[in-house]
Design a protein around this motif. Structure first.
Motif, PDB file in Angstrom:
ATOM      1  N   THR A   1    -102.265   8.705  -2.361  1.00 50.50           N
ATOM      2  CA  THR A   1    -100.609   9.037  -2.241  1.00 50.50           C
ATOM      3  C   THR A   1    -101.111  10.655  -1.884  1.00 50.50           C
ATOM      4  OG1 THR A   1    -100.041   7.662  -3.469  1.00 50.50           O
ATOM      5  CG2 THR A   1     -98.517   9.700  -3.271  1.00 50.50           C
ATOM      6  N   VAL A   2    -101.905  10.913  -3.224  1.00 50.89           N
ATOM      7  CA  VAL A   2    -101.823  12.770  -2.370  1.00 50.89           C
ATOM      8  C   VAL A   2    -102.808  13.223  -1.437  1.00 50.89           C
ATOM      9  CG1 VAL A   2    -103.447  14.503  -3.820  1.00 50.89           C
ATOM     10  CG2 VAL A   2    -101.708  13.119  -5.895  1.00 50.89           C
ATOM     11  N   LEU A   3    -103.726  12.447  -0.788  1.00 46.35           N
ATOM     12  CA  LEU A   3    -103.770  12.119   0.177  1.00 46.35           C
ATOM     13  C   LEU A   3    -103.162  12.477   1.313  1.00 46.35           C
ATOM     14  CD1 LEU A   3    -107.470  10.927  -0.408  1.00 46.35           C
ATOM     15  CD2 LEU A   3    -107.085  13.496   0.137  1.00 46.35           C
ATOM     16  N   TYR A   4    -102.034  11.082   1.343  1.00 46.48           N
ATOM     17  CA  TYR A   4    -101.826  10.922   2.604  1.00 46.48           C
ATOM     18  C   TYR A   4    -100.450  12.292   2.848  1.00 46.48           C
ATOM     19  CZ  TYR A   4     -97.681   9.352   5.057  1.00 46.48           C
ATOM     20  OH  TYR A   4     -96.455   8.606   5.526  1.00 46.48           O
ATOM     21  N   LEU A   5     -99.734  12.707   1.826  1.00 47.08           N
ATOM     22  CA  LEU A   5     -98.170  13.663   1.357  1.00 47.08           C
ATOM     23  C   LEU A   5     -99.119  14.902   1.795  1.00 47.08           C
ATOM     24  CD1 LEU A   5     -96.253  11.974  -2.035  1.00 47.08           C
ATOM     25  CD2 LEU A   5     -95.915  11.148   0.768  1.00 47.08           C
ATOM     26  N   CYS A   6    -100.358  15.005   1.288  1.00 44.89           N
ATOM     27  CA  CYS A   6    -100.436  16.762   1.071  1.00 44.89           C
ATOM     28  C   CYS A   6    -101.042  16.755   3.308  1.00 44.89           C
ATOM     29  CB  CYS A   6    -101.850  16.868   1.099  1.00 44.89           C
ATOM     30  SG  CYS A   6    -101.524  17.319  -0.627  1.00 44.89           S
ATOM     31  N   SER A   7    -102.164  15.666   3.335  1.00 46.42           N
ATOM     32  CA  SER A   7    -102.287  15.343   4.718  1.00 46.42           C
ATOM     33  C   SER A   7    -100.902  15.504   5.627  1.00 46.42           C
ATOM     34  CB  SER A   7    -103.341  14.652   5.355  1.00 46.42           C
ATOM     35  OG  SER A   7    -102.072  13.273   4.712  1.00 46.42           O
ATOM     36  N   TYR A   8    -100.286  14.745   5.604  1.00 50.45           N
ATOM     37  CA  TYR A   8     -98.592  15.172   6.091  1.00 50.45           C
ATOM     38  C   TYR A   8     -98.096  16.235   6.166  1.00 50.45           C
ATOM     39  CZ  TYR A   8     -93.825  14.044   7.474  1.00 50.45           C
ATOM     40  OH  TYR A   8     -92.613  13.268   8.203  1.00 50.45           O
ATOM     41  N   ASP A   9     -98.305  17.045   5.217  1.00 52.32           N
ATOM     42  CA  ASP A   9     -97.714  18.189   4.878  1.00 52.32           C
ATOM     43  C   ASP A   9     -98.043  19.385   5.736  1.00 52.32           C
ATOM     44  OD1 ASP A   9     -95.502  17.853   3.824  1.00 52.32           O
ATOM     45  OD2 ASP A   9     -96.190  18.130   1.484  1.00 52.32           O
ATOM     46  N   LEU A  10     -99.886  19.259   5.577  1.00 51.13           N
ATOM     47  CA  LEU A  10    -100.253  20.611   6.921  1.00 51.13           C
ATOM     48  C   LEU A  10    -100.367  19.685   8.037  1.00 51.13           C
ATOM     49  CD1 LEU A  10    -103.036  22.137   6.086  1.00 51.13           C
ATOM     50  CD2 LEU A  10    -104.276  20.200   6.248  1.00 51.13           C
TER      51      LEU A  10
ATOM     52  N   LYS B   1     -97.699  18.367   9.683  1.00 52.71           N
ATOM     53  CA  LYS B   1     -96.792  18.826   9.864  1.00 52.71           C
ATOM     54  C   LYS B   1     -96.768  20.223  10.196  1.00 52.71           C
ATOM     55  CE  LYS B   1     -91.342  18.963   8.156  1.00 52.71           C
ATOM     56  NZ  LYS B   1     -91.174  18.254   7.694  1.00 52.71           N
ATOM     57  N   GLU B   2     -96.712  21.534   9.525  1.00 55.30           N
ATOM     58  CA  GLU B   2     -97.542  22.565   9.876  1.00 55.30           C
ATOM     59  C   GLU B   2     -97.558  23.316  10.968  1.00 55.30           C
ATOM     60  OE1 GLU B   2     -98.991  24.628   6.066  1.00 55.30           O
ATOM     61  OE2 GLU B   2     -96.759  23.684   4.929  1.00 55.30           O
ATOM     62  N   LYS B   3     -99.272  22.600  11.152  1.00 60.42           N
ATOM     63  CA  LYS B   3     -99.928  23.210  11.674  1.00 60.42           C
ATOM     64  C   LYS B   3     -99.168  22.273  13.635  1.00 60.42           C
ATOM     65  CE  LYS B   3    -103.630  24.142   9.903  1.00 60.42           C
ATOM     66  NZ  LYS B   3    -104.412  24.964   9.831  1.00 60.42           N
TER      67      LYS B   3
END
Length: 85
Positions: free
Chosen positions: A68-77, A79-81
């Motif tokens: 879950t941590v990997l999914y949400l952090c990569s999603y935010d990253l 999205k920002e990029k």
């Protein structure tokens, strides 16, 4: 943040996953088969208490929280990029 979100979501959804697994694994040889999700939940609480609904919860936290941590952090990253381009 994201680990907490994953844990909180599992607290509410784990009993439903437990009910689903019990319905899928039930064999009507010795006991009356389950009639649905509410029946599984009711019979589990009656026979095992609330803790019966959370059987296996520790393993789910250990295995699921990092995902879950990997999914949400990569999603935010990502999205920002994408939004900065």
């Amino acid at each position: 943040g994201s680990a907490t979100a994953g844990i909180i979501s599992r607290i509410f959804t784990h009993p439903l996953d437990t009910a689903k697994a019990r319905m899928q694994a039930s064999l009507p040889l010795h006991v009356e088969p389950y009639r649905g999700t509410l029946d599984v939940l009711r019979r589990t609480v009656k026979g095992e208490g609330i803790s019966g609904l959370y059987r296996g919860f520790g393993a789910i936290l250990v295995g699921g929280t990092p995902g879950t941590v990997l999914y949400l952090c990569s999603y935010d990253l990502i999205k920002e990029k994408l939004s900065s381009s």
